[in-house]
Design an enzyme around this catalytic site. Structure first.
Site, PDB file in Angstrom:
ATOM      1  N   LYS A 180      -9.233  -2.880   7.142  1.00 46.02           N
ATOM      2  CA  LYS A 180      -8.240  -3.875   7.566  1.00 46.02           C
ATOM      3  C   LYS A 180      -6.942  -3.113   7.835  1.00 46.02           C
ATOM      4  O   LYS A 180      -6.227  -2.749   6.903  1.00 46.02           O
ATOM      5  CB  LYS A 180      -8.034  -4.912   6.459  1.00 46.02           C
ATOM      6  N   GLU A 255      -2.315   3.808  -3.476  1.00 46.22           N
ATOM      7  CA  GLU A 255      -1.293   4.772  -3.063  1.00 46.22           C
ATOM      8  C   GLU A 255      -0.083   3.952  -2.641  1.00 46.22           C
ATOM      9  O   GLU A 255      -0.105   3.314  -1.592  1.00 46.22           O
ATOM     10  CB  GLU A 255      -1.863   5.628  -1.929  1.00 46.22           C
ATOM     11  N   CYS A 289       5.361   7.393   2.543  1.00 46.86           N
ATOM     12  CA  CYS A 289       5.198   7.213   1.095  1.00 46.86           C
ATOM     13  C   CYS A 289       5.738   8.420   0.344  1.00 46.86           C
ATOM     14  O   CYS A 289       6.312   8.286  -0.720  1.00 46.86           O
ATOM     15  CB  CYS A 289       3.739   6.959   0.754  1.00 46.86           C
ATOM     16  N   GLU A 386      12.564   2.339  -3.917  1.00 48.21           N
ATOM     17  CA  GLU A 386      12.042   2.868  -2.647  1.00 48.21           C
ATOM     18  C   GLU A 386      12.656   2.069  -1.498  1.00 48.21           C
ATOM     19  O   GLU A 386      12.629   0.836  -1.505  1.00 48.21           O
ATOM     20  CB  GLU A 386      10.514   2.762  -2.598  1.00 48.21           C
TER      21      GLU A 386
HETATM   22  P1  NAP Z   1       2.147  -4.199   2.423  1.00 51.99           P
HETATM   23  O1  NAP Z   1       2.451  -5.640   2.569  1.00 51.99           O
HETATM   24  O2  NAP Z   1       1.773  -3.691   1.095  1.00 51.99           O
HETATM   25  O3  NAP Z   1       1.012  -3.880   3.505  1.00 51.99           O
HETATM   26  C1  NAP Z   1      -0.011  -2.913   3.374  1.00 51.99           C
HETATM   27  C2  NAP Z   1      -1.349  -3.505   3.813  1.00 51.99           C
HETATM   28  O4  NAP Z   1      -1.750  -4.527   2.884  1.00 51.99           O
HETATM   29  C3  NAP Z   1      -1.304  -4.183   5.174  1.00 51.99           C
HETATM   30  O5  NAP Z   1      -2.528  -3.993   5.845  1.00 51.99           O
HETATM   31  C4  NAP Z   1      -1.106  -5.629   4.775  1.00 51.99           C
HETATM   32  O6  NAP Z   1      -1.427  -6.563   5.767  1.00 51.99           O
HETATM   33  C5  NAP Z   1      -2.029  -5.731   3.586  1.00 51.99           C
HETATM   34  N1  NAP Z   1      -1.763  -6.888   2.732  1.00 51.99           N
HETATM   35  C6  NAP Z   1      -0.615  -7.609   2.609  1.00 51.99           C
HETATM   36  N2  NAP Z   1      -0.798  -8.634   1.745  1.00 51.99           N
HETATM   37  C7  NAP Z   1      -2.073  -8.563   1.305  1.00 51.99           C
HETATM   38  C8  NAP Z   1      -2.858  -9.343   0.409  1.00 51.99           C
HETATM   39  N3  NAP Z   1      -2.356 -10.394  -0.226  1.00 51.99           N
HETATM   40  N4  NAP Z   1      -4.142  -8.970   0.200  1.00 51.99           N
HETATM   41  C9  NAP Z   1      -4.667  -7.903   0.826  1.00 51.99           C
HETATM   42  N5  NAP Z   1      -3.984  -7.143   1.703  1.00 51.99           N
HETATM   43  C10 NAP Z   1      -2.694  -7.455   1.940  1.00 51.99           C
HETATM   44  O7  NAP Z   1       3.341  -3.344   2.944  1.00 51.99           O
HETATM   45  P2  NAP Z   1       4.351  -3.738   4.120  1.00 51.99           P
HETATM   46  O8  NAP Z   1       4.730  -5.181   4.081  1.00 51.99           O
HETATM   47  O9  NAP Z   1       3.749  -3.261   5.377  1.00 51.99           O
HETATM   48  O10 NAP Z   1       5.607  -2.888   3.708  1.00 51.99           O
HETATM   49  C11 NAP Z   1       6.445  -3.334   2.641  1.00 51.99           C
HETATM   50  C12 NAP Z   1       6.860  -2.178   1.757  1.00 51.99           C
HETATM   51  O11 NAP Z   1       5.708  -1.509   1.239  1.00 51.99           O
HETATM   52  C13 NAP Z   1       7.621  -1.083   2.458  1.00 51.99           C
HETATM   53  O12 NAP Z   1       8.961  -1.381   2.601  1.00 51.99           O
HETATM   54  C14 NAP Z   1       7.347   0.098   1.561  1.00 51.99           C
HETATM   55  O13 NAP Z   1       8.210   0.105   0.473  1.00 51.99           O
HETATM   56  C15 NAP Z   1       5.948  -0.135   1.077  1.00 51.99           C
HETATM   57  N6  NAP Z   1       4.971   0.624   1.851  1.00 51.99           N
HETATM   58  C16 NAP Z   1       4.461   1.754   1.316  1.00 51.99           C
HETATM   59  C17 NAP Z   1       3.550   2.494   2.046  1.00 51.99           C
HETATM   60  C18 NAP Z   1       2.960   3.743   1.534  1.00 51.99           C
HETATM   61  O14 NAP Z   1       2.545   4.572   2.314  1.00 51.99           O
HETATM   62  N7  NAP Z   1       2.864   3.897   0.246  1.00 51.99           N
HETATM   63  C19 NAP Z   1       3.181   2.102   3.327  1.00 51.99           C
HETATM   64  C20 NAP Z   1       3.709   0.918   3.845  1.00 51.99           C
HETATM   65  C21 NAP Z   1       4.592   0.200   3.084  1.00 51.99           C
HETATM   66  P3  NAP Z   1      -0.230  -7.024   6.742  1.00 51.99           P
HETATM   67  O15 NAP Z   1      -0.129  -5.960   7.730  1.00 51.99           O
HETATM   68  O16 NAP Z   1      -0.604  -8.329   7.304  1.00 51.99           O
HETATM   69  O17 NAP Z   1       1.015  -7.146   5.893  1.00 51.99           O
END
Ligand code: NAP
Ligand code: MG
Length: 484
Positions: A180, A255, A289, A386
């Site tokens: 996904k 991660e 990250c 972060e």
């Molecule tokens: P996120 O919401 O954690 O998204 C990561 C993945 O999880 C996406 O594919 C997302 O889908 C999915 N997801 C979201 N809600 C879910 C649920 N309830 N069940 C299963 N999967 C779900 O991260 P983001 O909103 O893109 O970014 C928010 C923050 O996360 C950033 O500001 C940053 O701090 C952190 N982040 C960290 C990393 C890393 O490499 N560690 C990468 C990205 C973000 P959707 O695309 O529909 O949201």
């Protein structure tokens, strides 16, 4: 601007090596962060599509893929890697448009994806079990076996690299995968699936369901037939994924990012450190990250480092991804608002430098101006939360103990680096840092796929990359045979 180089229908899901419309015919729009325009439509997959993907994966696992030798799996991964390399420019352009990443950085991601496939493809037939000396009359040995169906939920910041390190390892070890990708950037995930098909990966071994996290993502994480979950993203969603894994009692790799420090000591080669100090903070506009968002400097060289970093900041060029400058836009208006709100929290801090954003940039792009805050105390929110944008804080320390206390003082623990010529200090402090990776007189070591990667604390748990990933994407069976 359009993604004219797409050779597949971006509005479909990829299941059983076929491009299929989402069951419920719902779609989402994908945006180009460089100018805010709509790039194309993607499928808004949901639990119905995930069910079909998991059934397809299950057929492959119990069919042809389950009987494919490690040698042959490795060969297929190698072919996938070769095709990725052949398509590097196309993939890089697609990623630049989708993620807003400067072209050179997107190209590096494509090459890294190929390299993961080469590494895992070459390693997989060298992974073996053991024979264990046991009681008289027994022969005991271990078998490394796949978990089964692997669910991968990935973010938008490094789609190609994260696919390489998690899907690559899963497939190498004989698992089947359902992926996904993030709603904001999923084109290279779809492109990769088609490349895998072209390379001879059998139907059902890799399936891709784009869609929303709360729909397709949640359905995949909670699916009772999924045997392993790997997630990269935010701490909040990571907790939900771990809760789903707990419900189904399946292993999970998380991660979740970090607040990674670089420690600069009085005896450091500052000019050698300088490019790493800044680049590790602004690469991919800080949406990394393992971004280094904290710079800790011994007080005796502190002013010198602040001045030199500030000079670099003022020369940074910010612009559209395809212009291939130092910093592109952020992924979305939402991410820009998050980063802007963090920048506003720095109102009480000293701005050591701010990069200029050219006012000729496309007005609807999601740009922010990278900023370096100095004299930040360790308990300031910008020093321990972060941000996921091009924001760095720099702070002084007086001795090794204080440096380690500050470095270890956040809830994260992903990456850290030590800049010092003193060998004893290097060895001593590398042990004391709470961090999944420690770099000495460098940062990131070029991102080598051979190097196990993962965090502690709120950075998550489990390791990807290197041989550790292959162990993580497999389980061990002990066979004890009694004989005369
Ligand atoms: P996120 O919401 O954690 O998204 C990561 C993945 O999880 C996406 O594919 C997302 O889908 C999915 N997801 C979201 N809600 C879910 C649920 N309830 N069940 C299963 N999967 C779900 O991260 P983001 O909103 O893109 O970014 C928010 C923050 O996360 C950033 O500001 C940053 O701090 C952190 N982040 C960290 C990393 C890393 O490499 N560690 C990468 C990205 C973000 P959707 O695309 O529909 O949201
Ligand atoms: Mg996009």
């Amino acid at each position: 601007m359009s993604v004219e180089s797409l050779w597949f229908d971006s509005s479909r899901c990829f299941v059983d090596n076929e491009w299929i419309a989402p069951v419920n015919h719902q779609y989402l729009e994908l945006y180009n962060p460089s100018d805010g325009s709509v790039l194309c439509q993607i499928a808004r997959g949901d639990s119905d599509d995930v069910d079909i993907a998991v059934e397809s994966a299950s057929r492959a696992l119990n069919g042809i893929w389950g009987r494919t030798s490690a040698l042959e799996r490795g060969r297929i991964l190698h072919r996938m890697g070769e095709l990725v390399l052949e398509k590097t420019e196309q993939l890089a352009r697609i990623e630049s448009l989708d993620v807003g990443k400067p072209l050179t950085q997107a190209r590096a991601d494509a090459v890294a994806l190929a390299r993961y496939l080469e590494f895992y493809g070459g390693a997989v037939d060298k992974i073996h079990g053991q024979t264990i000396p046991y009681l008289d009359g027994y022969t005991v040995y271990t078998l490394r076996e796949p978990h089964g169906i692997a669910g991968h939920i990935i973010p938008w910041n490094y789609p190609m690299q994260i696919i390489g390190r998690s899907v690559g390892a899963a497939l190498a070890m004989g698992n089947v995968s359902v992926l996904k990708p993030a709603e904001e950037a999923c084109l290279t995930a779809l492109a990769f699936a088609d490349i895998a098909r072209q390379a001879g990966l059998p139907p059902g071994v890799l399936n891709v369901i784009p869609g929303l996290g709360a729909e397709a993502g949640a359905a995949l994480a909670s699916h009772p037939s999924v045997n392993h979950l790997s997630f990269t993203g935010s701490v909040g969603v990571g907790k939900l994924i771990q809760a789903s894994a707990a419900d189904n009692i399946v292993p999970v790799t998380l991660e979740l990012g970090g607040k990674s420090p670089q420690l600069v000591f009085a005896d450091a080669d500052i000019d050698a450190a300088l490019p790493f100090l800044v680049n590790a903070g602004i690469q991919n506009a800080g949406q990394t990250c393992s971004a280094s968002s904290r710079i800790l400097v011994h007080r005796s060289v502190y002013e010198q480092v602040v001045d030199k970093m500030a000079a670099r900041y003022t020369s940074l060029r910010v612009g559209p991804a395809l212009d291939d400058l130092d910093v592109g836009p952020l992924i979305s208006a939402r991410q820009r608002a998050i980063v802007q709100s963090f920048m506003d929290k720095g109102d009480d801090l000293t701005v050591a430098a701010r990069a200029q954003v050219n006012d000729q940039l496309p007005g609807n792009g999601f740009y922010v101006s990278p900023v370096l805050f100095s004299d930040v105390s360790a308990n300031h929110p910008l020093a321990h939360e972060e941000i996921f944008g091009p924001v760095q804080v720099i702070m002084p320390f007086d001795n090794d103990d204080e440096a380690i206390a500050i470095a270890n003082g956040t809830r994260y623990g992903l990456v850290a680096s030590l800049w010092t010529q003193n060998g004893a200090r290097q060895m001593r402090l590398a042990r004391r840092l709470r961090s999944g990776q420690v770099f000495i007189n460098n940062y990131g070591a070029g991102g080598g796929v051979e190097l196990p990667f993962g965090g502690s604390g709120h950075s998550g748990h489990g390791r990807e990359k290197g041989f550790e990933a292959l162990y993580g994407f497999s389980t061990l069976k002990t066979v004890a045979a009694k004989h005369d």
